[in-house]
Design a protein around this motif. Sequence first.
Motif, PDB file in Angstrom:
ATOM      1  N   VAL A  23       0.851  -1.189   0.000  1.00 59.84           N
ATOM      2  CA  VAL A  23       0.000   0.000   0.000  1.00 59.84           C
ATOM      3  C   VAL A  23       0.888   1.241   0.000  1.00 59.84           C
ATOM      4  O   VAL A  23       1.745   1.405   0.867  1.00 59.84           O
ATOM      5  CB  VAL A  23      -0.932   0.021   1.220  1.00 59.84           C
ATOM      6  CG1 VAL A  23      -1.762   1.313   1.242  1.00 59.84           C
ATOM      7  CG2 VAL A  23      -1.857  -1.189   1.208  1.00 59.84           C
ATOM      8  N   VAL A  24       0.688   2.092  -0.998  1.00 65.77           N
ATOM      9  CA  VAL A  24       1.430   3.348  -1.112  1.00 65.77           C
ATOM     10  C   VAL A  24       0.418   4.478  -0.985  1.00 65.77           C
ATOM     11  O   VAL A  24      -0.309   4.784  -1.936  1.00 65.77           O
ATOM     12  CB  VAL A  24       2.196   3.441  -2.450  1.00 65.77           C
ATOM     13  CG1 VAL A  24       2.985   4.743  -2.519  1.00 65.77           C
ATOM     14  CG2 VAL A  24       3.113   2.245  -2.631  1.00 65.77           C
ATOM     15  N   ASP A  25       0.343   5.075   0.183  1.00 61.27           N
ATOM     16  CA  ASP A  25      -0.653   6.111   0.452  1.00 61.27           C
ATOM     17  C   ASP A  25      -0.039   7.480   0.181  1.00 61.27           C
ATOM     18  O   ASP A  25       0.781   7.971   0.955  1.00 61.27           O
ATOM     19  CB  ASP A  25      -1.133   6.016   1.905  1.00 61.27           C
ATOM     20  CG  ASP A  25      -2.353   6.893   2.169  1.00 61.27           C
ATOM     21  OD1 ASP A  25      -2.712   7.708   1.290  1.00 61.27           O
ATOM     22  OD2 ASP A  25      -2.954   6.754   3.251  1.00 61.27           O
ATOM     23  N   LEU A  26      -0.446   8.082  -0.934  1.00 65.28           N
ATOM     24  CA  LEU A  26       0.069   9.395  -1.318  1.00 65.28           C
ATOM     25  C   LEU A  26      -0.906  10.516  -0.991  1.00 65.28           C
ATOM     26  O   LEU A  26      -0.657  11.674  -1.341  1.00 65.28           O
ATOM     27  CB  LEU A  26       0.402   9.409  -2.815  1.00 65.28           C
ATOM     28  CG  LEU A  26       1.446   8.391  -3.283  1.00 65.28           C
ATOM     29  CD1 LEU A  26       1.655   8.499  -4.788  1.00 65.28           C
ATOM     30  CD2 LEU A  26       2.767   8.576  -2.549  1.00 65.28           C
ATOM     31  N   ARG A  27      -1.999  10.194  -0.323  1.00 63.29           N
ATOM     32  CA  ARG A  27      -2.978  11.210   0.038  1.00 63.29           C
ATOM     33  C   ARG A  27      -2.360  12.214   1.013  1.00 63.29           C
ATOM     34  O   ARG A  27      -1.648  11.828   1.932  1.00 63.29           O
ATOM     35  CB  ARG A  27      -4.213  10.556   0.660  1.00 63.29           C
ATOM     36  CG  ARG A  27      -4.974   9.664  -0.291  1.00 63.29           C
ATOM     37  CD  ARG A  27      -6.073   8.897   0.423  1.00 63.29           C
ATOM     38  NE  ARG A  27      -5.530   8.003   1.451  1.00 63.29           N
ATOM     39  CZ  ARG A  27      -6.270   7.203   2.207  1.00 63.29           C
ATOM     40  NH1 ARG A  27      -7.590   7.185   2.059  1.00 63.29           N
ATOM     41  NH2 ARG A  27      -5.705   6.429   3.114  1.00 63.29           N
ATOM     42  N   GLY A  28      -2.627  13.470   0.763  1.00 67.92           N
ATOM     43  CA  GLY A  28      -2.093  14.510   1.637  1.00 67.92           C
ATOM     44  C   GLY A  28      -0.694  14.952   1.297  1.00 67.92           C
ATOM     45  O   GLY A  28      -0.155  15.857   1.942  1.00 67.92           O
ATOM     46  N   ARG A  29      -0.085  14.349   0.280  1.00 70.34           N
ATOM     47  CA  ARG A  29       1.277  14.739  -0.102  1.00 70.34           C
ATOM     48  C   ARG A  29       1.250  16.112  -0.765  1.00 70.34           C
ATOM     49  O   ARG A  29       0.357  16.433  -1.545  1.00 70.34           O
ATOM     50  CB  ARG A  29       1.857  13.711  -1.071  1.00 70.34           C
ATOM     51  CG  ARG A  29       2.152  12.374  -0.439  1.00 70.34           C
ATOM     52  CD  ARG A  29       3.459  12.410   0.327  1.00 70.34           C
ATOM     53  NE  ARG A  29       4.585  12.593  -0.576  1.00 70.34           N
ATOM     54  CZ  ARG A  29       5.267  11.569  -1.112  1.00 70.34           C
ATOM     55  NH1 ARG A  29       4.932  10.319  -0.839  1.00 70.34           N
ATOM     56  NH2 ARG A  29       6.284  11.800  -1.901  1.00 70.34           N
ATOM     57  N   THR A  30       2.248  16.922  -0.482  1.00 72.03           N
ATOM     58  CA  THR A  30       2.347  18.239  -1.099  1.00 72.03           C
ATOM     59  C   THR A  30       3.349  18.257  -2.247  1.00 72.03           C
ATOM     60  O   THR A  30       3.326  19.166  -3.067  1.00 72.03           O
ATOM     61  CB  THR A  30       2.761  19.298  -0.055  1.00 72.03           C
ATOM     62  OG1 THR A  30       3.989  18.906   0.549  1.00 72.03           O
ATOM     63  CG2 THR A  30       1.677  19.431   1.013  1.00 72.03           C
ATOM     64  N   ASP A  31       4.253  17.275  -2.289  1.00 68.99           N
ATOM     65  CA  ASP A  31       5.194  17.193  -3.414  1.00 68.99           C
ATOM     66  C   ASP A  31       4.509  16.416  -4.533  1.00 68.99           C
ATOM     67  O   ASP A  31       4.304  15.221  -4.452  1.00 68.99           O
ATOM     68  CB  ASP A  31       6.500  16.512  -3.007  1.00 68.99           C
ATOM     69  CG  ASP A  31       6.290  15.151  -2.349  1.00 68.99           C
ATOM     70  OD1 ASP A  31       5.273  14.990  -1.673  1.00 68.99           O
ATOM     71  OD2 ASP A  31       7.134  14.266  -2.539  1.00 68.99           O
ATOM     72  N   THR A  32       4.118  17.122  -5.563  1.00 70.67           N
ATOM     73  CA  THR A  32       3.281  16.530  -6.603  1.00 70.67           C
ATOM     74  C   THR A  32       4.070  16.016  -7.807  1.00 70.67           C
ATOM     75  O   THR A  32       3.471  15.457  -8.728  1.00 70.67           O
ATOM     76  CB  THR A  32       2.253  17.565  -7.097  1.00 70.67           C
ATOM     77  OG1 THR A  32       2.948  18.744  -7.535  1.00 70.67           O
ATOM     78  CG2 THR A  32       1.297  17.945  -5.973  1.00 70.67           C
ATOM     79  N   ALA A  33       5.398  16.213  -7.834  1.00 74.15           N
ATOM     80  CA  ALA A  33       6.209  15.731  -8.966  1.00 74.15           C
ATOM     81  C   ALA A  33       6.545  14.261  -8.729  1.00 74.15           C
ATOM     82  O   ALA A  33       7.640  13.915  -8.287  1.00 74.15           O
ATOM     83  CB  ALA A  33       7.469  16.572  -9.118  1.00 74.15           C
ATOM     84  N   ILE A  34       5.579  13.402  -9.014  1.00 73.58           N
ATOM     85  CA  ILE A  34       5.708  11.973  -8.731  1.00 73.58           C
ATOM     86  C   ILE A  34       5.540  11.184 -10.025  1.00 73.58           C
ATOM     87  O   ILE A  34       4.693  11.506 -10.855  1.00 73.58           O
ATOM     88  CB  ILE A  34       4.658  11.537  -7.696  1.00 73.58           C
ATOM     89  CG1 ILE A  34       4.998  12.139  -6.323  1.00 73.58           C
ATOM     90  CG2 ILE A  34       4.558  10.020  -7.594  1.00 73.58           C
ATOM     91  CD1 ILE A  34       3.915  11.950  -5.295  1.00 73.58           C
ATOM     92  N   ARG A  35       6.358  10.148 -10.166  1.00 72.25           N
ATOM     93  CA  ARG A  35       6.209   9.235 -11.300  1.00 72.25           C
ATOM     94  C   ARG A  35       6.141   7.806 -10.760  1.00 72.25           C
ATOM     95  O   ARG A  35       7.013   7.372 -10.019  1.00 72.25           O
ATOM     96  CB  ARG A  35       7.373   9.375 -12.279  1.00 72.25           C
ATOM     97  CG  ARG A  35       7.259   8.438 -13.479  1.00 72.25           C
ATOM     98  CD  ARG A  35       8.263   8.774 -14.544  1.00 72.25           C
ATOM     99  NE  ARG A  35       9.632   8.698 -14.047  1.00 72.25           N
ATOM    100  CZ  ARG A  35      10.697   9.057 -14.763  1.00 72.25           C
ATOM    101  NH1 ARG A  35      10.541   9.544 -15.981  1.00 72.25           N
ATOM    102  NH2 ARG A  35      11.914   8.954 -14.249  1.00 72.25           N
ATOM    103  N   LEU A  36       5.094   7.105 -11.131  1.00 73.52           N
ATOM    104  CA  LEU A  36       4.927   5.715 -10.719  1.00 73.52           C
ATOM    105  C   LEU A  36       5.558   4.815 -11.764  1.00 73.52           C
ATOM    106  O   LEU A  36       5.232   4.908 -12.954  1.00 73.52           O
ATOM    107  CB  LEU A  36       3.440   5.392 -10.566  1.00 73.52           C
ATOM    108  CG  LEU A  36       2.677   6.267  -9.559  1.00 73.52           C
ATOM    109  CD1 LEU A  36       1.188   5.917  -9.579  1.00 73.52           C
ATOM    110  CD2 LEU A  36       3.249   6.115  -8.160  1.00 73.52           C
TER     111      LEU A  36
END
Length: 216
Positions: A23-36
Motif C-alpha cells: 500500500v502506497v498512500d500518497l494522500r495529503g502529499r504536497t510534493d506533486t512531482a511523482i512518477r509511478l
Amino acid sequence: MKNANSAVDRGRRAVRDIAPQGVVDLRGRTDTAIRLSYPRDAVVVIAGLPGSGKSTLLRAWSGSAAVLDPRGTRSACEARLPSWLPYAVYRPVARLHHLRTIRTRMRGSGPLLVHDCGSRAWLRRWLARSAAGAGRPVHMVLLDVGAQEALSGQRARRRLTSPRVFATHARGLAALLDGIERRGPAGATGFTSVVLLDRRLRDTSPRARFTDGPAS
C-alpha cells in the motif's frame, strides 16, 4: 546555457520515482512531482467512484500502455445492435465480452491499463487470478476523492450515474478502503500494490512509466 541546463537538471531531480509495492498512500502529499514506475508486463487497474477522474488519468497515461475501457466494448455492441434496443437488455453480454477481452489481452504482451471502479470484490479477485494465470503482476491506483467530488465530476462531464448504482459503488469502495487501512495489502488480495491518490494529486496527473529495469 549553463544556467538553463542546471534548471532542467533540477527539474529532473525533483521528480520522485516510486515503484509501488504493498500500500502506497500518497494522500495529503504536497510534493506533486511523482512518477509511478511499473514493470513492462504490469496490469494496472485505475479505480474510483464514477466521476472521480479515472478517464482523465487514463488519457494522461494512454501513451504508455494499452487502455481497456468497458465503454469501448459498449460502443462496439451498440454499433452492431438496433438503436432501439435498451442497453440494459444486452448489458450482461457486453460485460462478458469485456472480461473476455481483458483476459485475452493479458495473455499477450505489453502493459495494460484497466478502467474499473474497483468496488466489486468478485471482479477484483477475477482480475487478480487472471493476471496471475498470465504470469503478470496486477496493481491498482485508487482515486479517493470523496462522493461529493465524484458527483461534481459527473455533472461536469454531463454523464450521470443512477443514485442506486452510485451508492453501490460507494459502499464497495468504502469497504475496500476500510480493509486496506485495517489490513494493509491483505485488504486487496492478489494485488501487488495499491496506490492511493487524493484530489490534489489527481489534478496534477502524476506520471507513469513501464520499464524492464528498476525505477531510477
